[in-house]
Design a protein around this motif. Structure first.
Motif, PDB file in Angstrom:
ATOM      1  N   SER A 237     -41.463  31.231   4.499  1.00 27.42           N
ATOM      2  CA  SER A 237     -41.620  32.217   3.442  1.00 27.42           C
ATOM      3  C   SER A 237     -41.147  33.570   3.963  1.00 27.42           C
ATOM      4  CB  SER A 237     -43.076  32.312   2.993  1.00 27.42           C
ATOM      5  OG  SER A 237     -43.884  32.730   4.061  1.00 27.42           O
TER       6      SER A 237
ATOM      7  N   LYS B 198     -40.770  37.959   2.613  1.00 26.90           N
ATOM      8  CA  LYS B 198     -40.983  39.004   1.608  1.00 26.90           C
ATOM      9  C   LYS B 198     -39.972  40.106   1.872  1.00 26.90           C
ATOM     10  CE  LYS B 198     -45.117  40.247   0.471  1.00 26.90           C
ATOM     11  NZ  LYS B 198     -46.443  40.884   0.439  1.00 26.90           N
ATOM     12  N   THR B 199     -39.223  40.480   0.864  1.00 21.84           N
ATOM     13  CA  THR B 199     -38.178  41.477   1.028  1.00 21.84           C
ATOM     14  C   THR B 199     -38.370  42.601   0.020  1.00 21.84           C
ATOM     15  OG1 THR B 199     -36.643  39.753   1.704  1.00 21.84           O
ATOM     16  CG2 THR B 199     -35.685  41.828   1.018  1.00 21.84           C
ATOM     17  N   PHE B 200     -38.318  43.813   0.497  1.00 25.01           N
ATOM     18  CA  PHE B 200     -38.369  44.986  -0.366  1.00 25.01           C
ATOM     19  C   PHE B 200     -37.046  45.711  -0.243  1.00 25.01           C
ATOM     20  CE2 PHE B 200     -42.769  44.361   1.067  1.00 25.01           C
ATOM     21  CZ  PHE B 200     -43.371  44.147  -0.156  1.00 25.01           C
TER      22      PHE B 200
ATOM     23  N   VAL C 210     -43.631  50.672  -2.240  1.00 28.94           N
ATOM     24  CA  VAL C 210     -44.253  49.387  -1.935  1.00 28.94           C
ATOM     25  C   VAL C 210     -45.693  49.640  -1.541  1.00 28.94           C
ATOM     26  CG1 VAL C 210     -44.218  47.396  -0.405  1.00 28.94           C
ATOM     27  CG2 VAL C 210     -42.084  48.417  -1.152  1.00 28.94           C
TER      28      VAL C 210
ATOM     29  N   ASP D 171     -48.732  47.153  -0.655  1.00 29.54           N
ATOM     30  CA  ASP D 171     -49.165  45.773  -0.458  1.00 29.54           C
ATOM     31  C   ASP D 171     -50.503  45.808   0.255  1.00 29.54           C
ATOM     32  OD1 ASP D 171     -49.376  43.079  -0.213  1.00 29.54           O
ATOM     33  OD2 ASP D 171     -47.751  42.838   1.219  1.00 29.54           O
TER      34      ASP D 171
ATOM     35  N   ASP E 203     -50.201  37.452   3.466  1.00 31.46           N
ATOM     36  CA  ASP E 203     -49.908  36.923   2.142  1.00 31.46           C
ATOM     37  C   ASP E 203     -50.040  35.405   2.069  1.00 31.46           C
ATOM     38  OD1 ASP E 203     -49.356  39.371   0.928  1.00 31.46           O
ATOM     39  OD2 ASP E 203     -47.365  39.389   1.787  1.00 31.46           O
ATOM     40  N   GLN E 204     -49.743  34.727   3.157  1.00 30.72           N
ATOM     41  CA  GLN E 204     -49.803  33.272   3.168  1.00 30.72           C
ATOM     42  C   GLN E 204     -50.273  32.837   4.546  1.00 30.72           C
ATOM     43  OE1 GLN E 204     -46.073  31.404   2.368  1.00 30.72           O
ATOM     44  NE2 GLN E 204     -46.964  29.398   2.070  1.00 30.72           N
TER      45      GLN E 204
END
Length: 71
Positions: free
Chosen positions: A32, A34-36, A59, A61, A66-67
């Protein structure tokens, strides 16, 4: 039917890969990311012109993880 495998040389196995020799029923790698990115970040092609004037990427968060990572 059993697999017949000859000589194998492994130079590198990255952390997001699976390496198997022989018979296998199921292999399912999981990863997995996550990209911003701001406006116009992922454009590709020849002769693209982008005018964003003012572009901000905010952003927030609140999750630390997250996982969950299962191994």
């Amino acid at each position: 039917m059993p697999a017949k495998v000859g000589a194998v040389k492994v130079n590198n196995v990255s952390s997001s890969s699976i390496f198997n020799i022989g018979d296998v029923y199921s292999m399912s790698p999981v990863s997995s990311a996550k990209t911003f990115a701001g406006g116009g970040s992922f454009n590709t092609g020849d002769g693209i012109r982008i005018n964003l004037n003012q572009s901000n990427t905010y952003v927030y968060d609140k999750d630390i993880v997250d996982q969950s990572r299962s191994e």
